[in-house]
Motif scaffolding. Structure first.
Motif: not given
Length: 440
Positions: A96, A100, A103-104, A289, A332, A335-336, A339
């Motif tokens: 996660m 994440r 991706n962000v 990130c 994304l 994943i969110i 998470s």
């Protein structure tokens, strides 16, 4: 050598700040500001409690413990220690947290500049480069202070300062309207929003990274390590709180409605600095990130090396980087969606475990206190997480809603206290009758 110079301590603190400060730390405060409006100050106070206070305390708790999260877990039971620590490192690591972050970084640092709407191939190419650099920097964790604390963090802070100062000067109006979410209980809503940063869980991992970095500078005495860690935690905490206040206030003052903090910051950056603003925001997000992902790869690899010493550190770095790369390419949103429920389950258990570690001597380190408190917490947090996955029964929900603080997301607090008190009562009775203390 028994202590670090002020300069070295400062750089360790800056490294810890950079490790903590991922994209979520930049995105959530401005969105909180937009929704809280006139109730911004109590809301951001709640956010800082879970977004700054708890992570710093957790890092200190890890420094006090000999083997980090495993030592804390062993106070409950060795099996719990292995299961809990593994769940923590996998969730903040390759499953996660790391994907994440990648991706962000892509969504805010690269995607706005793409001419084609199909970004799957672009994401693939970006993650190849991104994770190659993460892999390279993670191979030598002893140099993290020099590479991140000395170099990347100052650039990150300068970028945030430029964006925040420019935004506050341009958007100098009154605070916006308060949404229903922040109208009744702004502090508790801010506390729950602070969960999403994942920093308290990440602190279980970053604590070991900090201790390792301090030891690499020649400090080996446990008291000195804890002292330096405390100072570094304060430095990182001040930096995080300052950033949250600035970007949160920016969100509270901006006119309009936005879907998330990323969109809000993108609009703010463009209005203040034009196309250069988008590039500045992209740089900030990319650095935030990247540094966090490096820290998570290092911490997760170090944990699994201790758990499985026959496998080399380099092999674990390779495997974690590869799995993170594969998961990152799922996108994304996927994943969110996975998470948030997992965080709802793990976060309260982490908070209670850390809180008990600071009171360890007060109840003679009784396993019964740990087991009772964590059982009460686990029942509540597990059900809350299952609700997020769609598993809910009206009977249990109606029953749990009778527990104080449940409606604001803190229903685990009372069961944790009750479980701990029951455990201590049993411990006390056993001590009086048998003459033994059940401890780790």
């Amino acid at each position: 050598m028994t202590s670090l110079s002020r300069k070295d301590t400062l750089f360790v603190g800056l490294m810890l700040f950079a490790l903590f400060f991922g994209a979520g730390n930049l995105i959530f405060p401005p969105f909180l500001g937009q929704e809280a409006g006139g109730n911004f100050w109590p809301a951001i106070l709640g956010f800082i409690i879970t977004g700054v206070g708890l992570p710093v305390l957790t890092v200190i708790a890890i420094a006090l413990a000999k083997d980090g999260v495993q030592t804390l877990g062993n106070r409950v039971h060795p099996l719990f220690s292995v299961i809990f620590a593994t769940a923590v490192y996998l969730s903040i690591g390759p499953f996660m947290g790391i994907p994440r972050g990648a991706n962000v970084a892509f969504e805010m640092g690269v995607k706005p500049f793409l001419s084609t709407p199909d970004s799957k191939m672009a994401l693939f190419i970006f993650t190849v480069v991104f994770f190659f650099l993460v892999y390279w920097l993670s191979l030598n964790p002893s140099k993290l202070v020099d590479r991140i604390g000395n170099l990347l963090t100052p650039v990150l802070l300068i970028g945030i300062a430029l964006l925040g100062a420019g935004g506050l000067m341009k958007f100098d109006g009154n605070l916006g309207k308060t949404s229903a979410k922040y109208a009744e209980s702004p502090v508790f809503s801010g506390v729950m929003e602070g969960y999403l940063t994942m920093d308290t869980i990440a602190a279980l991992a970053f604590g070991i990274v900090v201790v390792t970095s301090i030891q690499a500078k020649g400090v080996t005495d446990r008291k000195s390590i804890v002292k330096v860690t405390l100072k570094a935690g304060v430095i990182a905490g001040i930096g995080l709180a300052a950033v949250y206040l600035v970007v949160g206030l920016l969100g509270a003052k901006m006119a309009g409605t936005y879907e998330n903090g990323g969109q809000l910051l993108t609009v703010a950056a463009k209005q203040v600095y034009g196309q250069a603003g988008l590039m500045l925001l992209g740089l900030i997000v990319m650095l935030a990130c990247f540094t966090t992902c490096v820290g998570l790869v290092v911490a997760t690899s170090q944990f699994f090396v201790k758990l499985l010493p026959k496998v080399s550190y380099k092999m674990f770095v390779s495997m974690i980087t590869l799995v993170s790369f594969l998961v990152a390419n799922l996108g994304l949103n996927q994943i969110i969606s996975l998470s948030v429920p997992v965080l709802i389950i793990i976060y309260p258990i982490t908070i209670v475990l850390v809180a008990l570690s600071f009171c360890h001597q007060a109840f003679q380190g009784s396993r019964l206190v740990y087991a009772g408190a964590l059982l009460g917490t686990g029942i509540m947090s597990l059900y809350d997480g299952m609700k997020m996955f769609g598993f809910e029964t009206d009977v249990l929900t109606s029953l749990f809603e009778l527990i104080p603080l449940y409606t604001v997301g803190l229903g685990w607090v009372i069961p944790a206290v009750a479980g701990g008190l029951i455990g201590y009562t049993v411990h006390f009775i056993a001590k009086q009758t048998v003459g033994k203390t059940i401890v780790h």
